[in-house]
Design a protein around this motif. Structure first.
Motif, PDB file in Angstrom:
ATOM      1  N   GLY A  75       0.782  -1.224   0.000  1.00  0.00           N
ATOM      2  CA  GLY A  75       0.000   0.000   0.000  1.00  0.00           C
ATOM      3  C   GLY A  75       0.812   1.270   0.000  1.00  0.00           C
ATOM      4  N   GLN A  76       2.149   1.139   0.012  1.00  0.00           N
ATOM      5  CA  GLN A  76       3.022   2.312   0.030  1.00  0.00           C
ATOM      6  C   GLN A  76       3.461   2.676  -1.388  1.00  0.00           C
ATOM      7  OE1 GLN A  76       4.059   3.908   3.292  1.00  0.00           O
ATOM      8  NE2 GLN A  76       2.121   2.814   3.455  1.00  0.00           N
ATOM      9  N   ARG A  77       3.635   3.960  -1.623  1.00  0.00           N
ATOM     10  CA  ARG A  77       4.149   4.450  -2.901  1.00  0.00           C
ATOM     11  C   ARG A  77       5.665   4.520  -2.771  1.00  0.00           C
ATOM     12  NH1 ARG A  77       3.761   5.196  -8.259  1.00  0.00           N
ATOM     13  NH2 ARG A  77       4.116   7.318  -9.006  1.00  0.00           N
ATOM     14  N   VAL A  78       6.404   3.679  -3.530  1.00  0.00           N
ATOM     15  CA  VAL A  78       7.844   3.512  -3.358  1.00  0.00           C
ATOM     16  C   VAL A  78       8.563   3.863  -4.661  1.00  0.00           C
ATOM     17  CG1 VAL A  78       9.702   1.941  -2.682  1.00  0.00           C
ATOM     18  CG2 VAL A  78       7.401   1.661  -1.695  1.00  0.00           C
ATOM     19  N   LEU A  79       9.670   4.587  -4.534  1.00  0.00           N
ATOM     20  CA  LEU A  79      10.500   4.971  -5.668  1.00  0.00           C
ATOM     21  C   LEU A  79      11.808   4.207  -5.623  1.00  0.00           C
ATOM     22  CD1 LEU A  79      11.087   6.903  -8.086  1.00  0.00           C
ATOM     23  CD2 LEU A  79      12.073   8.490  -6.410  1.00  0.00           C
ATOM     24  N   GLU A  80      12.145   3.520  -6.747  1.00  0.00           N
ATOM     25  CA  GLU A  80      13.472   2.908  -6.845  1.00  0.00           C
ATOM     26  C   GLU A  80      14.385   3.808  -7.656  1.00  0.00           C
ATOM     27  OE1 GLU A  80      16.110  -1.025  -7.893  1.00  0.00           O
ATOM     28  OE2 GLU A  80      14.029  -0.991  -8.605  1.00  0.00           O
ATOM     29  N   SER A  85      17.668  -3.066 -14.344  1.00  0.00           N
ATOM     30  CA  SER A  85      16.586  -3.838 -14.953  1.00  0.00           C
ATOM     31  C   SER A  85      15.379  -3.991 -14.032  1.00  0.00           C
ATOM     32  CB  SER A  85      17.091  -5.214 -15.388  1.00  0.00           C
ATOM     33  OG  SER A  85      17.598  -5.939 -14.287  1.00  0.00           O
ATOM     34  N   ALA A  86      15.425  -3.334 -12.874  1.00  0.00           N
ATOM     35  CA  ALA A  86      14.280  -3.177 -11.952  1.00  0.00           C
ATOM     36  C   ALA A  86      13.802  -4.455 -11.259  1.00  0.00           C
ATOM     37  CB  ALA A  86      13.109  -2.505 -12.673  1.00  0.00           C
ATOM     38  N   PRO A  87      14.688  -5.388 -10.903  1.00  0.00           N
ATOM     39  CA  PRO A  87      14.207  -6.537 -10.132  1.00  0.00           C
ATOM     40  C   PRO A  87      13.695  -6.148  -8.755  1.00  0.00           C
ATOM     41  CG  PRO A  87      16.612  -6.530 -10.200  1.00  0.00           C
ATOM     42  CD  PRO A  87      16.139  -5.486 -11.161  1.00  0.00           C
ATOM     43  N   CYS A  88      14.308  -5.131  -8.131  1.00  0.00           N
ATOM     44  CA  CYS A  88      13.853  -4.699  -6.803  1.00  0.00           C
ATOM     45  C   CYS A  88      12.440  -4.109  -6.895  1.00  0.00           C
ATOM     46  CB  CYS A  88      14.819  -3.671  -6.217  1.00  0.00           C
ATOM     47  SG  CYS A  88      16.512  -4.254  -6.026  1.00  0.00           S
ATOM     48  N   ALA A  89      12.223  -3.305  -7.917  1.00  0.00           N
ATOM     49  CA  ALA A  89      10.897  -2.693  -8.081  1.00  0.00           C
ATOM     50  C   ALA A  89       9.836  -3.769  -8.321  1.00  0.00           C
ATOM     51  CB  ALA A  89      10.927  -1.708  -9.244  1.00  0.00           C
ATOM     52  N   ARG A  90      10.191  -4.813  -9.072  1.00  0.00           N
ATOM     53  CA  ARG A  90       9.212  -5.886  -9.300  1.00  0.00           C
ATOM     54  C   ARG A  90       8.927  -6.644  -8.010  1.00  0.00           C
ATOM     55  NH1 ARG A  90      12.524  -6.844 -13.185  1.00  0.00           N
ATOM     56  NH2 ARG A  90      12.099  -5.403 -14.892  1.00  0.00           N
ATOM     57  N   TRP A  91       9.956  -6.853  -7.187  1.00  0.00           N
ATOM     58  CA  TRP A  91       9.725  -7.488  -5.884  1.00  0.00           C
ATOM     59  C   TRP A  91       8.789  -6.626  -5.051  1.00  0.00           C
ATOM     60  CZ3 TRP A  91      10.237  -6.105  -0.832  1.00  0.00           C
ATOM     61  CH2 TRP A  91      10.174  -7.122   0.122  1.00  0.00           C
ATOM     62  N   LEU A  92       9.025  -5.312  -5.060  1.00  0.00           N
ATOM     63  CA  LEU A  92       8.170  -4.400  -4.298  1.00  0.00           C
ATOM     64  C   LEU A  92       6.726  -4.472  -4.782  1.00  0.00           C
ATOM     65  CD1 LEU A  92      10.640  -1.403  -4.151  1.00  0.00           C
ATOM     66  CD2 LEU A  92       9.712  -2.580  -2.143  1.00  0.00           C
ATOM     67  N   ASN A  95       5.014  -7.416  -3.714  1.00  0.00           N
ATOM     68  CA  ASN A  95       4.660  -7.320  -2.292  1.00  0.00           C
ATOM     69  C   ASN A  95       3.665  -6.184  -2.033  1.00  0.00           C
ATOM     70  OD1 ASN A  95       6.478  -9.098  -0.178  1.00  0.00           O
ATOM     71  ND2 ASN A  95       7.470  -8.875  -2.172  1.00  0.00           N
ATOM     72  N   LYS A  96       2.913  -5.849  -3.073  1.00  0.00           N
ATOM     73  CA  LYS A  96       1.737  -4.967  -2.989  1.00  0.00           C
ATOM     74  C   LYS A  96       2.070  -3.491  -2.821  1.00  0.00           C
ATOM     75  CE  LYS A  96      -0.414  -8.895  -3.055  1.00  0.00           C
ATOM     76  NZ  LYS A  96      -0.805  -9.443  -4.385  1.00  0.00           N
ATOM     77  N   ALA A  97       3.303  -3.103  -3.141  1.00  0.00           N
ATOM     78  CA  ALA A  97       3.630  -1.678  -3.152  1.00  0.00           C
ATOM     79  C   ALA A  97       3.205  -1.063  -4.488  1.00  0.00           C
ATOM     80  CB  ALA A  97       5.116  -1.473  -2.934  1.00  0.00           C
ATOM     81  N   ASP A  98       2.992   0.237  -4.461  1.00  0.00           N
ATOM     82  CA  ASP A  98       2.751   1.020  -5.674  1.00  0.00           C
ATOM     83  C   ASP A  98       4.107   1.623  -6.054  1.00  0.00           C
ATOM     84  OD1 ASP A  98       1.807   2.607  -7.712  1.00  0.00           O
ATOM     85  OD2 ASP A  98       0.843   4.068  -6.403  1.00  0.00           O
ATOM     86  N   VAL A  99       4.689   1.182  -7.159  1.00  0.00           N
ATOM     87  CA  VAL A  99       6.099   1.432  -7.433  1.00  0.00           C
ATOM     88  C   VAL A  99       6.291   2.283  -8.679  1.00  0.00           C
ATOM     89  CG1 VAL A  99       8.349   0.339  -7.787  1.00  0.00           C
ATOM     90  CG2 VAL A  99       6.602  -0.831  -6.452  1.00  0.00           C
ATOM     91  N   ALA A 100       7.317   3.148  -8.633  1.00  0.00           N
ATOM     92  CA  ALA A 100       7.878   3.778  -9.821  1.00  0.00           C
ATOM     93  C   ALA A 100       9.378   3.555  -9.773  1.00  0.00           C
ATOM     94  CB  ALA A 100       7.556   5.264  -9.869  1.00  0.00           C
ATOM     95  N   SER A 139       5.426  12.962  -3.133  1.00  0.00           N
ATOM     96  CA  SER A 139       4.644  11.972  -3.880  1.00  0.00           C
ATOM     97  C   SER A 139       4.992  10.518  -3.561  1.00  0.00           C
ATOM     98  CB  SER A 139       4.798  12.220  -5.387  1.00  0.00           C
ATOM     99  OG  SER A 139       6.149  12.305  -5.770  1.00  0.00           O
ATOM    100  N   PHE A 140       5.983  10.275  -2.668  1.00  0.00           N
ATOM    101  CA  PHE A 140       6.372   8.906  -2.342  1.00  0.00           C
ATOM    102  C   PHE A 140       6.452   8.703  -0.829  1.00  0.00           C
ATOM    103  CE2 PHE A 140       8.028   9.571  -6.618  1.00  0.00           C
ATOM    104  CZ  PHE A 140       7.596   8.416  -7.259  1.00  0.00           C
ATOM    105  N   ASP A 141       6.142   7.459  -0.422  1.00  0.00           N
ATOM    106  CA  ASP A 141       6.193   7.076   0.995  1.00  0.00           C
ATOM    107  C   ASP A 141       7.530   6.456   1.378  1.00  0.00           C
ATOM    108  OD1 ASP A 141       3.347   7.635   1.611  1.00  0.00           O
ATOM    109  OD2 ASP A 141       2.995   6.003   0.183  1.00  0.00           O
ATOM    110  N   ALA A 142       8.350   6.086   0.384  1.00  0.00           N
ATOM    111  CA  ALA A 142       9.655   5.477   0.645  1.00  0.00           C
ATOM    112  C   ALA A 142      10.467   5.532  -0.637  1.00  0.00           C
ATOM    113  CB  ALA A 142       9.505   4.031   1.108  1.00  0.00           C
ATOM    114  N   ALA A 143      11.798   5.447  -0.486  1.00  0.00           N
ATOM    115  CA  ALA A 143      12.695   5.373  -1.641  1.00  0.00           C
ATOM    116  C   ALA A 143      13.834   4.418  -1.315  1.00  0.00           C
ATOM    117  CB  ALA A 143      13.249   6.749  -2.007  1.00  0.00           C
TER     118      ALA A 143
END
Length: 277
Positions: A75-80, A85-92, A95-100, A139-143
Motif C-alpha cells: 500500500g506504500q508508494r515507493v521509488l526505486e 533492470s528493476a528486479p527490486c521494483a518488481r519485488w516491491l 509485495n503490494k507496493a505502488d512502485v515507480a 509523492s512517495f512514501d519510501a525510496a
C-alpha cells in the motif's frame, strides 16, 4: 575497471584513466553512455544472481525479503532510484507496493522492459538522472537504491535534496553503495586488491576517457562522513549503517567482491535513513 567490461570499453573507445574532476553534466553523459554500452554484459554476468523479481541489496546477498529495511511496503508508494533492470521494483510490486522506477540508461531500461514482460509484473519505468527527478513534491512514501545512481552523480547532496523534495515526511530512504573504504584499494578481487594504493581522503573522481579526453565512465568517492553530512544537511536522519559480512559458503566473485577480500573488510555500506517529519 576490470577486463569483464572490455566490450563496453571498446565500444566507447576508452583508452585510459585520468586524475581530474567531473561535473554534473559530464557525469550524467558518461554514465548514460557507459551503462548503455555495458547493459548486456552486465546482465549476462549478474542477471541470475539478481533475479527478475528479487530485491538483493548487495553482492553479499542481503535480501529485502529477509531484512525488511523498508518496513511494510504494501500500500506504500515507493521509488526505486537507479533501478537497472528493476528486479527490486518488481519485488516491491509483488509485495503490494505502488512502485515507480527510474534509471539514466536506456540500455538498462530495455532489460527492465524485457523482464516486465517475462514476469508479468509491469513496473512503470522512467529515464532520468538521480539529481534531476521528474516527480512531484511529496509523492512517495519510501525510496530505495541497491547500488544504483548514487556513486555516479557529481553532487550527492543534490540527489538527497531531490529525494527530500519528492518524499513525504517520515519516509524511509535506504540505499547501498560500495563501502567507502574500498576506495583505497585497487579494484581487484585477488591479492592485489589487499594493498592500499590511494588515500581515503582523495575525493578526485575515477574517470575513464577516450583518446580525445571525453569521459566514458565516472564514479565519485565520498567518505562515510561525507554521506552523513549530505544526508543530515538535506533533512534525513541516519538510523543505521549496515556493513554486511561476507556470508559463509558464498564463493561467488562479483567484480571486486570476493571471499578473499570479504573476510577481511566490508565491501558494502547500506544507509538506513528517514526524512524528518
Amino acid at each position: 575497471m576490470s577486463n569483464q567490461h572490455a566490450s563496453a570499453e571498446q565500444a566507447l573507445g576508452t583508452t585510459g584513466i585520468v586524475k581530474r574532476g567531473a561535473d554534473a553534466a559530464e557525469s550524467r553523459v558518461a554514465n548514460r553512455i557507459w551503462w548503455d554500452a555495458d547493459a548486456d554484459d552486465y546482465h549476462e554476468t549478474h542477471g541470475d544472481f539478481l533475479g527478475a523479481a528479487d530485491f538483493v541489496w548487495c553482492p553479499e546477498g542481503v535480501r529485502e525479503d529477509d531484512v525488511r529495511f523498508l518496513g511494510e511496503v504494501a500500500g506504500q508508494r515507493v521509488l526505486e532510484v537507479g533501478c537497472g533492470s528493476a528486479p527490486c521494483a518488481r519485488w516491491l510490486k509483488d509485495n503490494k507496493a505502488d512502485v515507480a522506477a527510474f534509471d539514466i540508461s536506456e540500455g538498462m531500461l530495455r532489460h527492465a522492459r524485457v523482464n516486465n514482460a517475462a514476469t508479468g509484473i509491469d513496473v512503470p519505468l522512467v529515464q532520468a538522472s538521480a539529481d534531476q527527478l521528474p516527480f512531484r513534491n511529496d509523492s512517495f512514501d519510501a525510496a530505495c537504491s541497491a547500488f544504483g545512481a548514487v556513486p555516479f552523480v557529481a553532487d550527492v547532496q543534490e540527489v538527497f535534496r531531490e529525494l527530500a523534495r519528492v518524499l513525504r515526511p517520515g519516509a524511509p530512504w535506504v540505499f547501498s553503495v560500495n563501502h567507502p573504504m574500498r576506495w583505497i584499494f585497487p579494484d581487484d578481487p585477488g591479492p592485489l586488491g589487499l594493498t592500499v594504493t590511494q588515500s581515503y581522503f582523495d575525493r578526485t573522481p575515477y574517470v575513464e576517457v577516450d583518446d580525445e579526453g571525453r569521459a566514458t565512465y565516472v564514479e565519485h568517492h565520498r567518505t562515510l562522513g561525507d554521506y552523513v553530512r549530505a544526508l543530515t544537511n538535506t533533512g534525513f536522519v541516519v538510523e543505521d549503517l549496515v556493513e554486511p559480512e561476507w556470508p559463509k559458503g558464498h564463493t561467488r566473485n562479483w567484480g571486486q567482491w570476493s571471499p578473499l577480500r570479504g573476510k577481511l573488510f566490508p565491501g558494502t555500506a547500506i544507509f538506513r535513513t528517514r526524512l524528518t517529519s
